[in-house]
Design a protein around this motif. Structure first.
Motif, mmCIF file in Angstrom:
data_model
loop_
_atom_site.group_PDB
_atom_site.id
_atom_site.type_symbol
_atom_site.label_atom_id
_atom_site.label_comp_id
_atom_site.label_asym_id
_atom_site.label_seq_id
_atom_site.Cartn_x
_atom_site.Cartn_y
_atom_site.Cartn_z
ATOM 1 N N GLY A 171 0.663 -1.072 -0.072
ATOM 2 C CA GLY A 171 0.192 0.174 0.123
ATOM 3 C C GLY A 171 0.832 1.434 -0.030
ATOM 4 N N PHE A 172 2.000 1.230 0.626
ATOM 5 C CA PHE A 172 2.893 2.392 0.662
ATOM 6 C C PHE A 172 3.360 2.526 -0.702
ATOM 7 N N LEU A 173 3.661 1.755 -1.562
ATOM 8 C CA LEU A 173 4.065 2.011 -3.042
ATOM 9 C C LEU A 173 2.693 2.552 -3.657
ATOM 10 N N ILE A 174 1.563 1.920 -3.700
ATOM 11 C CA ILE A 174 0.392 2.696 -3.995
ATOM 12 C C ILE A 174 0.122 4.270 -3.719
ATOM 13 N N ALA A 175 0.522 4.520 -2.408
ATOM 14 C CA ALA A 175 0.365 5.795 -1.796
ATOM 15 C C ALA A 175 1.452 6.753 -2.633
ATOM 16 N N LEU A 176 2.589 6.320 -3.031
ATOM 17 C CA LEU A 176 3.705 6.853 -3.884
ATOM 18 C C LEU A 176 3.351 6.972 -4.974
ATOM 19 N N LEU A 177 2.655 6.266 -5.753
ATOM 20 C CA LEU A 177 2.103 6.230 -7.080
ATOM 21 C C LEU A 177 0.936 7.424 -7.213
ATOM 22 N N ALA A 178 0.145 7.488 -6.183
ATOM 23 C CA ALA A 178 -0.838 8.314 -5.961
ATOM 24 C C ALA A 178 -0.218 9.925 -5.970
ATOM 25 N N VAL A 179 1.055 9.791 -5.141
ATOM 26 C CA VAL A 179 1.477 11.128 -5.117
ATOM 27 C C VAL A 179 2.116 11.536 -6.372
ATOM 28 N N ALA A 180 2.694 10.775 -7.256
ATOM 29 C CA ALA A 180 3.120 10.956 -8.644
ATOM 30 C C ALA A 180 2.035 11.358 -9.491
ATOM 31 N N PHE A 181 0.853 10.706 -9.216
ATOM 32 C CA PHE A 181 -0.406 10.971 -10.247
ATOM 33 C C PHE A 181 -1.028 12.488 -9.790
ATOM 34 N N THR A 182 -0.963 12.616 -8.676
ATOM 35 C CA THR A 182 -1.507 13.929 -8.233
ATOM 36 C C THR A 182 -0.666 15.050 -8.560
ATOM 37 N N TRP A 183 0.547 14.845 -8.447
ATOM 38 C CA TRP A 183 1.709 16.112 -8.861
ATOM 39 C C TRP A 183 1.116 16.288 -10.265
ATOM 40 N N TRP A 184 1.365 15.135 -11.223
ATOM 41 C CA TRP A 184 1.139 15.334 -12.824
ATOM 42 C C TRP A 184 -0.266 15.866 -13.076
ATOM 43 N N LEU A 185 -1.485 15.452 -12.338
ATOM 44 C CA LEU A 185 -2.635 16.019 -12.562
ATOM 45 C C LEU A 185 -2.555 17.479 -12.347
ATOM 46 N N LEU A 186 -2.107 17.859 -11.290
ATOM 47 C CA LEU A 186 -2.182 19.455 -10.829
ATOM 48 C C LEU A 186 -1.106 20.285 -11.561
ATOM 49 N N GLU A 187 -0.089 19.774 -11.949
ATOM 50 C CA GLU A 187 1.148 20.491 -12.615
ATOM 51 C C GLU A 187 1.369 20.351 -14.081
ATOM 52 N N ARG A 188 0.629 19.606 -14.609
ATOM 53 C CA ARG A 188 1.136 19.084 -16.060
ATOM 54 C C ARG A 188 0.052 18.784 -16.861
ATOM 55 N N SER A 189 -1.299 18.799 -16.162
ATOM 56 C CA SER A 189 -2.399 18.476 -17.208
ATOM 57 C C SER A 189 -3.323 19.467 -17.234
ATOM 58 N N ALA A 190 -4.055 19.557 -18.450
ATOM 59 C CA ALA A 190 -5.129 20.618 -18.586
ATOM 60 C C ALA A 190 -6.092 20.521 -17.657
ATOM 61 N N LEU A 191 -6.695 19.310 -17.360
ATOM 62 C CA LEU A 191 -7.544 19.266 -16.106
ATOM 63 C C LEU A 191 -7.213 19.709 -14.875
ATOM 64 N N GLY A 192 -6.011 19.578 -14.594
ATOM 65 C CA GLY A 192 -5.524 20.199 -13.026
ATOM 66 C C GLY A 192 -5.506 21.687 -13.299
ATOM 67 N N PHE A 193 -5.081 22.251 -14.414
ATOM 68 C CA PHE A 193 -4.849 23.373 -14.587
ATOM 69 C C PHE A 193 -6.298 24.257 -14.395
ATOM 70 N N ARG A 194 -7.285 23.335 -14.855
ATOM 71 C CA ARG A 194 -8.999 24.128 -14.648
ATOM 72 C C ARG A 194 -9.281 23.891 -13.191
ATOM 73 N N PHE A 195 -8.708 22.656 -12.575
ATOM 74 C CA PHE A 195 -8.856 22.657 -10.942
ATOM 75 C C PHE A 195 -8.304 23.937 -10.402
ATOM 76 N N ARG A 196 -7.062 24.254 -10.808
ATOM 77 C CA ARG A 196 -6.566 25.186 -9.966
ATOM 78 C C ARG A 196 -7.232 26.678 -10.371
ATOM 79 N N ALA A 197 -7.520 26.725 -11.685
ATOM 80 C CA ALA A 197 -8.337 27.936 -11.986
ATOM 81 C C ALA A 197 -9.455 28.205 -11.251
ATOM 82 N N VAL A 198 -10.311 27.204 -11.017
ATOM 83 C CA VAL A 198 -11.558 27.313 -10.286
ATOM 84 C C VAL A 198 -11.258 27.498 -8.805
#
Length: 423
Positions: A250-277
């Protein structure tokens, strides 16, 4: 004939020296949010040290004759505080009193195990924060994830790893749906997410209690206790370091979740919309962003992230069966983790590890030094208090407020103007 006027020489323009790279870096550090989190932890640890010293019997005894032998009280304070934090280190990082390295490193694996659900749930709370939503429904989302993952694990018979994958997906999906309900109500009716998530927490708690008390759903066959049957081996998260340690995948899954969330917020168009809202919903709406859809989508993803915490508890930590207290307060601790991490995925990772160390080391402090475990809870609460009041922390340490000119520069400008007027 009048005397010719003497022209005063023009003053040479003032040359401004560009700040060096190190000055710019230092200015960014002292005015950033990261330094506030570090200082909040430092202040909380100092206050905790005062409480440890005040509750220590040797310190209290030495205080009775302080004016006769002051060094005795100072020595007692040092012994109490250093002994407490040494015990915290032994219980959370490395037990240097152990006979072998393999035994000494066991506290670190316990810290990582405790930090796993805190990191995952903190990501779910932090992601919602970035979109301007206050997700305090981590408890309900965890309970629904635990119920779904536990049901798939105990009611179906698949080979490994298909059984494990099915249970993980079921848990994350149930938590996503539970979080999505609050997002849908926010988008369609404007219902405040704080109220809806609190209500959903209560619904999830009693719904799980009913499932655990009903044969054929979650209650163990032939038992009258509100507890599930043990999880089958085909649906259990593998141990990362063997049976000697309790750290699971489960610790490895949590680390993958950290990487996914970072990519979502910093590198994806959907994350940009989240931050704009999150920054300005009105401006985002004018820019063509469907704010309601973003609220619904971010709560779906946030719920799934919190669901990882519930899944890791059921399939990794409580594999012998779980009851209604499977969340263990993690859903609310995740709010503290997200605040300390400033809703940044990497910050949440560091905050989750810190709070995991507090949880693990707190037991050693209590058993070896006789320190009440409540002191650790006070330290955690003080961290939240100081993080919620950045101007207070900046004032205590004399740090400049962001966006405000330091008083030293204002005084220098006033002195320069007075000098020009007098000349």
């Amino acid at each position: 004939m009048s005397a010719p006027e003497t022209q005063t020489p023009l003053a040479e323009p003032e040359t401004k020296i560009a700040p060096s790279r190190w000055q710019v870096t230092l200015q960014a550090i002292v005015t950033g949010n990261g330094i506030i989190s570090l200082l909040a932890v430092l202040i909380a640890v100092v206050v905790g040290s005062i409480m440890i010293a005040a509750t220590n019997e040797d310190v209290q005894a030495a205080a009775g004759y302080f004016f006769a032998q002051p060094m005795d009280m100072i020595a007692a304070i040092w012994q109490a505080v250093s002994g407490a934090y040494a015990a915290l280190f032994r219980g959370a990082i490395y037990n240097y009193n152990a006979d072998t390295f393999a035994i000494g490193i066991r506290p670190l694996t316990e810290t990582l195990k405790f930090a796993t659900p805190l990191i995952a749930a903190g990501l779910g709370v932090g992601l919602a924060f970035r979109a301007g939503l206050f997700n305090i429904g981590g408890q309900g989302q965890m309970l629904m994830a635990a119920a779904a993952a536990g049901y798939v694990a105990t009611s179906f018979d698949f080979p490994f790893p298909l059984h494990l994958i099915a249970a993980i997906i079921a848990g994350m999906a149930a938590a996503a749906i539970w979080g999505g309900i609050a997002g849908y109500l926010k988008a369609r009716t404007g219902a405040h997410e704080v109220i809806t998530t609190i209500m959903l927490n209560h619904i999830a708690f009693y719904l799980l209690a009913w499932m655990l008390a009903t044969q054929g759903i979650l209650q163990a066959p032939g038992s009258s206790n509100p507890k599930t049957a043990p999880m089958p081996e085909s649906a259990v998260l593998p141990q990362l370091l063997g049976p000697t340690y309790k750290l699971h995948a489960g610790f490895l899954i949590a680390l993958l979740a950290v990487a996914f969330t970072w990519w979502l917020l910093e590198r994806s168009a959907l994350g940009f919309r989240f931050r704009a809202v999150g920054e300005n919903p009105a401006a985002a709406r004018v820019a063509g962003i469907d704010v309601g859809r973003m609220y619904f989508t971010v709560m779906l993803i946030a719920g799934a992230l919190v669901g990882i915490a519930g899944v890791s508890q059921v399939l990794g930590t409580e594999v012998r069966g779980f009851s209604g207290g499977i969340d263990a307060g993690i859903g609310f601790d995740a709010i503290t983790v997200a605040l300390l991490g400033r809703s940044s995925p990497l910050g949440i990772l560091a905050a989750g590890l810190l709070f995991g160390a507090f949880k693990t080391g707190g037991f050693t402090m209590q058993s070896s030094q006789g320190i009440p475990i409540e002191i650790i809870l006070v330290v955690q609460s003080l961290i939240v208090l100081f993080i919620a009041a950045p101007p207070l922390v900046r004032a205590m340490f004399g740090l400049p407020q962001p966006g405000r000119t330091p008083r030293r520069k204002i005084a220098a400008k006033k002195a320069a103007k007075k000098k020009e007027v007098s000349a």
